[in-house]
Design a protein around this motif. Structure first.
Motif, PDB file in Angstrom:
ATOM      1  N   GLY A   1     -24.920  23.150   9.198  1.00 39.81           N
ATOM      2  CA  GLY A   1     -25.430  23.884   8.063  1.00 39.81           C
ATOM      3  C   GLY A   1     -26.280  24.303   8.656  1.00 39.81           C
ATOM      4  O   GLY A   1     -27.307  24.145   9.371  1.00 39.81           O
ATOM      5  N   LYS A   2     -25.546  25.590   8.359  1.00 40.84           N
ATOM      6  CA  LYS A   2     -27.038  26.985   8.721  1.00 40.84           C
ATOM      7  C   LYS A   2     -27.699  26.976   7.588  1.00 40.84           C
ATOM      8  O   LYS A   2     -29.295  27.567   8.231  1.00 40.84           O
ATOM      9  CB  LYS A   2     -26.456  28.222   7.773  1.00 40.84           C
ATOM     10  N   GLY A   3     -27.925  25.857   6.542  1.00 37.58           N
ATOM     11  CA  GLY A   3     -29.474  26.447   6.349  1.00 37.58           C
ATOM     12  C   GLY A   3     -30.081  25.085   6.649  1.00 37.58           C
ATOM     13  O   GLY A   3     -31.498  24.072   6.048  1.00 37.58           O
ATOM     14  N   GLY A   4     -29.812  23.868   7.810  1.00 35.02           N
ATOM     15  CA  GLY A   4     -30.095  22.868   8.263  1.00 35.02           C
ATOM     16  C   GLY A   4     -29.755  21.543   8.089  1.00 35.02           C
ATOM     17  O   GLY A   4     -29.207  21.019   6.879  1.00 35.02           O
ATOM     18  N   GLU A   5     -29.839  20.341   8.658  1.00 35.52           N
ATOM     19  CA  GLU A   5     -29.663  19.116   8.788  1.00 35.52           C
ATOM     20  C   GLU A   5     -30.247  18.494   9.993  1.00 35.52           C
ATOM     21  O   GLU A   5     -31.106  19.201  10.381  1.00 35.52           O
ATOM     22  CB  GLU A   5     -28.109  19.342   8.384  1.00 35.52           C
ATOM     23  N   ALA A   6     -29.129  17.577  10.050  1.00 39.85           N
ATOM     24  CA  ALA A   6     -29.706  16.527  11.438  1.00 39.85           C
ATOM     25  C   ALA A   6     -28.604  16.321  12.395  1.00 39.85           C
ATOM     26  O   ALA A   6     -27.281  16.825  11.919  1.00 39.85           O
ATOM     27  CB  ALA A   6     -30.416  15.162  11.457  1.00 39.85           C
ATOM     28  N   VAL A   7     -28.744  16.527  13.479  1.00 42.73           N
ATOM     29  CA  VAL A   7     -27.757  15.905  14.557  1.00 42.73           C
ATOM     30  C   VAL A   7     -28.303  15.341  15.498  1.00 42.73           C
ATOM     31  O   VAL A   7     -29.730  15.465  16.131  1.00 42.73           O
ATOM     32  CB  VAL A   7     -27.385  17.891  15.286  1.00 42.73           C
ATOM     33  N   GLY A   8     -27.277  14.640  16.382  1.00 44.83           N
ATOM     34  CA  GLY A   8     -27.670  13.898  17.311  1.00 44.83           C
ATOM     35  C   GLY A   8     -26.530  13.160  18.385  1.00 44.83           C
ATOM     36  O   GLY A   8     -25.782  13.459  18.683  1.00 44.83           O
ATOM     37  N   LEU A   9     -27.543  12.744  19.971  1.00 49.55           N
ATOM     38  CA  LEU A   9     -26.524  12.607  20.781  1.00 49.55           C
ATOM     39  C   LEU A   9     -26.807  11.046  20.519  1.00 49.55           C
ATOM     40  O   LEU A   9     -27.571  10.370  20.788  1.00 49.55           O
ATOM     41  CB  LEU A   9     -26.401  13.010  22.351  1.00 49.55           C
ATOM     42  N   PHE A  10     -25.527   9.734  20.378  1.00 53.44           N
ATOM     43  CA  PHE A  10     -25.133   8.422  20.506  1.00 53.44           C
ATOM     44  C   PHE A  10     -25.374   7.753  21.530  1.00 53.44           C
ATOM     45  O   PHE A  10     -24.116   8.228  22.326  1.00 53.44           O
ATOM     46  CB  PHE A  10     -25.646   7.925  18.960  1.00 53.44           C
ATOM     47  N   ASP A  11     -25.686   7.016  22.174  1.00 62.98           N
ATOM     48  CA  ASP A  11     -25.129   5.908  23.893  1.00 62.98           C
ATOM     49  C   ASP A  11     -23.667   5.483  23.046  1.00 62.98           C
ATOM     50  O   ASP A  11     -23.153   6.002  21.850  1.00 62.98           O
ATOM     51  CB  ASP A  11     -25.624   5.083  23.760  1.00 62.98           C
ATOM     52  N   THR A  12     -22.462   5.037  23.848  1.00 62.13           N
ATOM     53  CA  THR A  12     -21.659   4.089  23.663  1.00 62.13           C
ATOM     54  C   THR A  12     -21.805   2.785  22.884  1.00 62.13           C
ATOM     55  O   THR A  12     -23.163   2.259  22.488  1.00 62.13           O
ATOM     56  CB  THR A  12     -20.996   3.669  24.975  1.00 62.13           C
TER      57      THR A  12
END
Length: 128
Positions: A17-28
């Motif tokens: 989202g251009k307005g902002g949000e959250a993102v992450g990388l997670f283990d298996t």
């Protein structure tokens, strides 16, 4: 992340989202899906990247020059305004060997960034 994988390997099949949000990388799943790296970010501007600077550090910043597959480059100084993105200046922190841990501090219109035993100082006061 513009949901247009047809533009090549630097584009993904999901959109942020251009307005902002959250993102992450997670283990298996086997390792409990634990978070490896996460960020909650605010409003973004088209074609201006936001990432760790220097690479691998805990400091995040806007970068004006795309650097796919390379070390993050020019860091932007932006005006804090939720309605628009205004670049007030930019700079490059010279390469320092080893792990990089940036610690930015602003004092008296000076931006101080320590990377290992090297202290960089940038004048961010208004020119005129």
């Amino acid at each position: 992340a513009d949901e247009d994988g047809t533009q090549g390997p630097t584009h993904v099949n999901f959109k942020l989202g251009k307005g902002g949000e959250a993102v992450g990388l997670f283990d298996t799943y086997a390792n409990g899906n634990r978070p490896l790296s996460t960020i909650t970010f605010g409003a973004q501007t088209t074609d201006v990247s936001y990432g760790r600077y220097p690479d691998g550090s805990s400091t995040w910043g806007f970068m004006l020059t795309p650097t796919p597959w390379n070390t993050n480059s020019t860091l932007a100084l932006i005006q804090a305004d939720p309605k628009q993105f205004t670049v007030n200046g930019s700079f490059i922190i010279p390469e320092v060997s080893g792990n990089k841990w940036a610690h930015p501090v602003i004092l008296d219109k000076q931006l101080y960034i320590r990377v290992h035993d090297v202290l960089f100082c940038y004048d961010i006061g208004q020119k005129g």
